[in-house]
Design a protein around this motif. Structure first.
Motif, mmCIF file in Angstrom:
data_model
loop_
_atom_site.group_PDB
_atom_site.id
_atom_site.type_symbol
_atom_site.label_atom_id
_atom_site.label_comp_id
_atom_site.label_asym_id
_atom_site.label_seq_id
_atom_site.Cartn_x
_atom_site.Cartn_y
_atom_site.Cartn_z
ATOM 1 N N ARG A 264 0.880 -1.412 -0.025
ATOM 2 C CA ARG A 264 0.075 0.091 -0.029
ATOM 3 C C ARG A 264 0.834 1.195 0.192
ATOM 4 O O ARG A 264 0.515 2.288 -0.874
ATOM 5 N N GLU A 265 1.942 1.154 0.578
ATOM 6 C CA GLU A 265 2.943 2.323 0.931
ATOM 7 C C GLU A 265 3.589 2.668 -0.363
ATOM 8 O O GLU A 265 3.592 3.734 -0.835
ATOM 9 N N ARG A 266 3.812 1.406 -1.158
ATOM 10 C CA ARG A 266 4.525 1.536 -2.229
ATOM 11 C C ARG A 266 3.544 2.167 -3.434
ATOM 12 O O ARG A 266 3.682 3.044 -4.229
ATOM 13 N N ILE A 267 2.293 1.776 -3.428
ATOM 14 C CA ILE A 267 1.454 2.404 -4.297
ATOM 15 C C ILE A 267 1.040 3.799 -4.140
ATOM 16 O O ILE A 267 0.810 4.842 -5.076
ATOM 17 N N GLU A 268 0.806 4.018 -2.936
ATOM 18 C CA GLU A 268 0.658 5.557 -2.711
ATOM 19 C C GLU A 268 1.684 6.348 -2.704
ATOM 20 O O GLU A 268 1.423 7.582 -3.450
ATOM 21 N N GLU A 269 3.083 5.978 -2.762
ATOM 22 C CA GLU A 269 4.212 6.734 -3.325
ATOM 23 C C GLU A 269 4.283 6.716 -4.661
ATOM 24 O O GLU A 269 4.437 8.083 -5.131
ATOM 25 N N ALA A 270 3.846 5.706 -5.471
ATOM 26 C CA ALA A 270 3.961 5.669 -6.834
ATOM 27 C C ALA A 270 2.906 6.690 -7.280
ATOM 28 O O ALA A 270 3.164 7.626 -8.350
ATOM 29 N N ALA A 271 1.710 6.891 -6.684
ATOM 30 C CA ALA A 271 0.568 7.807 -7.072
ATOM 31 C C ALA A 271 1.053 8.987 -6.697
ATOM 32 O O ALA A 271 0.644 10.162 -7.699
ATOM 33 N N ARG A 272 1.651 9.484 -5.781
ATOM 34 C CA ARG A 272 2.293 10.794 -5.420
ATOM 35 C C ARG A 272 3.036 11.213 -6.350
ATOM 36 O O ARG A 272 2.971 12.239 -6.925
ATOM 37 N N ASN A 273 3.933 10.337 -6.611
ATOM 38 C CA ASN A 273 5.027 10.933 -7.727
ATOM 39 C C ASN A 273 4.371 11.205 -9.142
ATOM 40 O O ASN A 273 4.846 12.288 -9.860
ATOM 41 N N TRP A 274 3.476 10.164 -9.358
ATOM 42 C CA TRP A 274 2.932 10.384 -10.560
ATOM 43 C C TRP A 274 1.840 11.771 -10.770
ATOM 44 O O TRP A 274 2.177 12.403 -11.813
ATOM 45 N N LEU A 275 1.310 11.983 -9.716
ATOM 46 C CA LEU A 275 0.520 13.343 -9.853
ATOM 47 C C LEU A 275 1.472 14.454 -9.384
ATOM 48 O O LEU A 275 1.247 15.522 -10.235
ATOM 49 N N SER A 276 2.663 14.524 -8.905
ATOM 50 C CA SER A 276 3.500 15.641 -8.679
ATOM 51 C C SER A 276 4.420 15.844 -10.085
ATOM 52 O O SER A 276 4.777 17.005 -10.260
ATOM 53 N N ASP A 292 0.727 1.717 -15.992
ATOM 54 C CA ASP A 292 2.023 1.219 -16.472
ATOM 55 C C ASP A 292 3.099 2.406 -16.019
ATOM 56 O O ASP A 292 4.459 2.237 -15.965
ATOM 57 N N GLU A 293 2.735 3.709 -16.080
ATOM 58 C CA GLU A 293 3.600 4.744 -15.624
ATOM 59 C C GLU A 293 4.041 4.854 -14.372
ATOM 60 O O GLU A 293 5.233 5.202 -14.087
ATOM 61 N N MET A 294 3.238 4.175 -13.334
ATOM 62 C CA MET A 294 3.603 4.024 -11.880
ATOM 63 C C MET A 294 4.254 2.884 -11.766
ATOM 64 O O MET A 294 4.883 2.699 -10.793
ATOM 65 N N GLN A 295 4.155 1.983 -12.715
ATOM 66 C CA GLN A 295 5.111 0.598 -12.690
ATOM 67 C C GLN A 295 4.522 -0.333 -11.906
ATOM 68 O O GLN A 295 5.163 -0.764 -10.886
ATOM 69 N N ILE A 296 3.426 -0.194 -11.541
ATOM 70 C CA ILE A 296 2.632 -1.179 -10.560
ATOM 71 C C ILE A 296 1.415 -1.905 -11.365
ATOM 72 O O ILE A 296 0.925 -1.336 -12.423
ATOM 73 N N PRO A 297 0.920 -3.203 -11.205
ATOM 74 C CA PRO A 297 -0.198 -3.612 -11.813
ATOM 75 C C PRO A 297 -1.362 -3.094 -11.866
ATOM 76 O O PRO A 297 -1.800 -2.478 -10.804
ATOM 77 N N ARG A 298 -2.259 -2.905 -12.838
ATOM 78 C CA ARG A 298 -3.389 -2.163 -13.022
ATOM 79 C C ARG A 298 -4.436 -2.801 -11.737
ATOM 80 O O ARG A 298 -5.078 -1.910 -11.220
ATOM 81 N N HIS A 299 -4.575 -4.069 -11.708
ATOM 82 C CA HIS A 299 -5.404 -4.440 -10.559
ATOM 83 C C HIS A 299 -4.962 -4.319 -9.258
ATOM 84 O O HIS A 299 -5.898 -3.890 -8.446
ATOM 85 N N GLN A 300 -3.886 -3.922 -8.904
ATOM 86 C CA GLN A 300 -3.571 -3.288 -7.775
ATOM 87 C C GLN A 300 -3.783 -2.116 -7.526
ATOM 88 O O GLN A 300 -4.177 -1.442 -6.609
ATOM 89 N N GLN A 312 -12.813 5.209 -7.462
ATOM 90 C CA GLN A 312 -12.460 4.655 -8.628
ATOM 91 C C GLN A 312 -11.481 5.726 -9.303
ATOM 92 O O GLN A 312 -11.369 6.866 -8.751
ATOM 93 N N PHE A 313 -10.843 5.085 -10.381
ATOM 94 C CA PHE A 313 -9.840 6.005 -10.954
ATOM 95 C C PHE A 313 -10.221 7.389 -11.567
ATOM 96 O O PHE A 313 -9.896 8.374 -11.304
ATOM 97 N N SER A 314 -11.633 7.166 -12.210
ATOM 98 C CA SER A 314 -12.140 8.537 -12.574
ATOM 99 C C SER A 314 -12.518 9.631 -11.817
ATOM 100 O O SER A 314 -12.090 10.531 -11.983
ATOM 101 N N ASN A 315 -13.126 9.267 -10.349
ATOM 102 C CA ASN A 315 -13.054 10.192 -9.185
ATOM 103 C C ASN A 315 -11.889 10.608 -8.947
ATOM 104 O O ASN A 315 -11.645 11.860 -8.463
ATOM 105 N N TRP A 316 -10.889 9.868 -8.820
ATOM 106 C CA TRP A 316 -9.475 10.165 -8.157
ATOM 107 C C TRP A 316 -8.811 11.068 -8.962
ATOM 108 O O TRP A 316 -8.404 12.548 -8.687
ATOM 109 N N ILE A 317 -8.745 11.050 -10.280
ATOM 110 C CA ILE A 317 -7.951 11.696 -11.213
ATOM 111 C C ILE A 317 -8.801 13.270 -11.465
ATOM 112 O O ILE A 317 -8.330 13.999 -11.645
#
Length: 371
Positions: A264-276, A292-300, A312-317
């Motif tokens: 979870r921490e790895r995904i959150e960090e990847a998401a923060r870096n992607w947004l930044s 793919d850009e975050m280098q994590i599996p889509r289902h994760q 969901q992704f739409s609300n988040w982005i």
């Protein structure tokens, strides 16, 4: 058209409609995975194709075209109306995800009832030969045909309205996997509209033009059927993939709790870096691209989003895009909404304004005034 050629044409139509109906009724259920919406649309299409096959069977057995225009038109109208009604609802049901309104359910049966009443009244008052091609019968046929065309125009309008909504949603909600479905809906609506527009061919012509008309309709219906079959199979494949991903995730749930927290921490960090890096401010981003850009599996990524307030992704982005838009409005209050929308990855100014107001309770202009 020569009677033998007409019979061969009708026999080919019967065979084609039968094969397509059987495929939908018997072969396709194993690919549906208990999807109620798809199942309902499948039966609607099967019913429409079956009615068309019965229509040609009656024409073939009783040689109605040989008897004259009026007997054939009676059958054409009384079968084409429910046939096109079922096919139109098939598309609309998918677009609305099963949420059809009472008027949409009732328009077809009401049209059939009115057309049948008009034709029956003319039949009963047509004199010694009820099915003779008299001016009275022609007027009744034209009037019933107009009723059918109005019904089809109504359903075509609903389908086009829903397609516009879906295209806008897909453009801004980053799910282009359904793009082929939209194209299928577009072509299906065009086929059904063509049937309605070319209705006078059914009423006034019996020669070679009928062959051209028939080829257009059969080609369109076959394409519609083929694309629908393809969508069902694609949907089944996606469902199987998602099931496998969920199964893998269930296996992960049995792993050590420390591994879960670490993931979870790895995904959150990847998401923060992607947004930044402002990667979310580009148009046409899909969840697959983001993963793919975050280098994590889509289902994760999908499962992590389900644990957040966004779901969901739409609300988040969309949330983060609007936050970026607010910052831009603070720094560049002279920019117009078109520019802000483009800078934040929204395809249209209108959609940006609607989402901004939904998230903030204010229009962009009101937000700027409140600063």
């Amino acid at each position: 058209m020569h009677p033998v050629m007409m019979e061969n044409f009708q026999f080919a139509a019967i065979t084609l409609m039968t094969l397509m109906t059987v495929a939908l009724a018997i072969w396709m259920p194993r690919h549906l995975n208990d999807d109620k919406v798809l199942n309902r649309s499948r039966w609607m299409m099967a019913a429409g194709l079956a009615l068309l096959g019965i229509h040609f069977l009656i024409q073939y057995l009783f040689k109605l075209r040989v008897q004259g225009v009026t007997p054939a038109v009676f059958v054409n109208l009384l079968f084409f109306i429910p046939c096109c009604y079922c096919l139109s609802l098939c598309v609309l049901n998918l677009q609305r995800q099963g949420r059809l309104r009472p008027l949409e359910w009732m328009s077809g049966p009401l049209t059939l009832l009115i057309a049948a009443g008009i034709l029956t009244d003319a039949y009963l008052t047509n004199g010694a030969d009820p099915l003779a091609d008299t001016p009275l019968m022609r007027r009744a046929e034209v009037t019933a045909g107009i009723c059918y065309s109005i019904m089809q125009i109504y359903y075509t309008y609903l389908q086009i309205t829903e397609m516009r909504r879906m295209r806008l949603a897909l453009a801004n909600y980053y799910d282009r996997e359904r793009g082929n479905l939209l194209n299928w809906m577009l072509y299906t609506s065009a086929v059904l509209a063509t049937i309605a527009i070319m209705l006078p061919v059914l009423i006034y012509f019996t020669g070679p033009i009928m062959v051209v008309y028939g080829l257009i309709i059969f080609g369109g219906l076959f394409y519609m059927w083929l694309q629908f079959i393809g969508y069902i199979r694609t949907n089944a494949a996606n469902s199987m993939r998602e099931a496998e991903e969920n199964e893998n995730e269930m296996d992960m749930d049995t792993a050590d709790a420390y591994d879960k927290v670490r993931d979870r921490e790895r995904i959150e960090e990847a998401a923060r870096n992607w947004l930044s890096a402002d990667r979310h401010l580009r148009c046409g981003i899909t969840i697959k691209t983001a993963a793919d850009e975050m280098q994590i599996p889509r289902h994760q990524l999908t499962l992590w989003l389900k644990t957040t307030e966004y779901g969901q992704f739409s609300n988040w982005i969309t949330y983060h895009r609007i936050e970026a838009a607010k910052e831009m409005l603070k720094q560049h209050n002279d920019w117009n909404n078109e520019t802000i929308a483009q800078e934040c990855g929204f395809n249209t100014r209108n959609y940006f304004q609607a989402v901004f107001r939904k998230q903030t309770g204010m229009t962009p202009a009101q937000y700027v005034e409140s600063l």
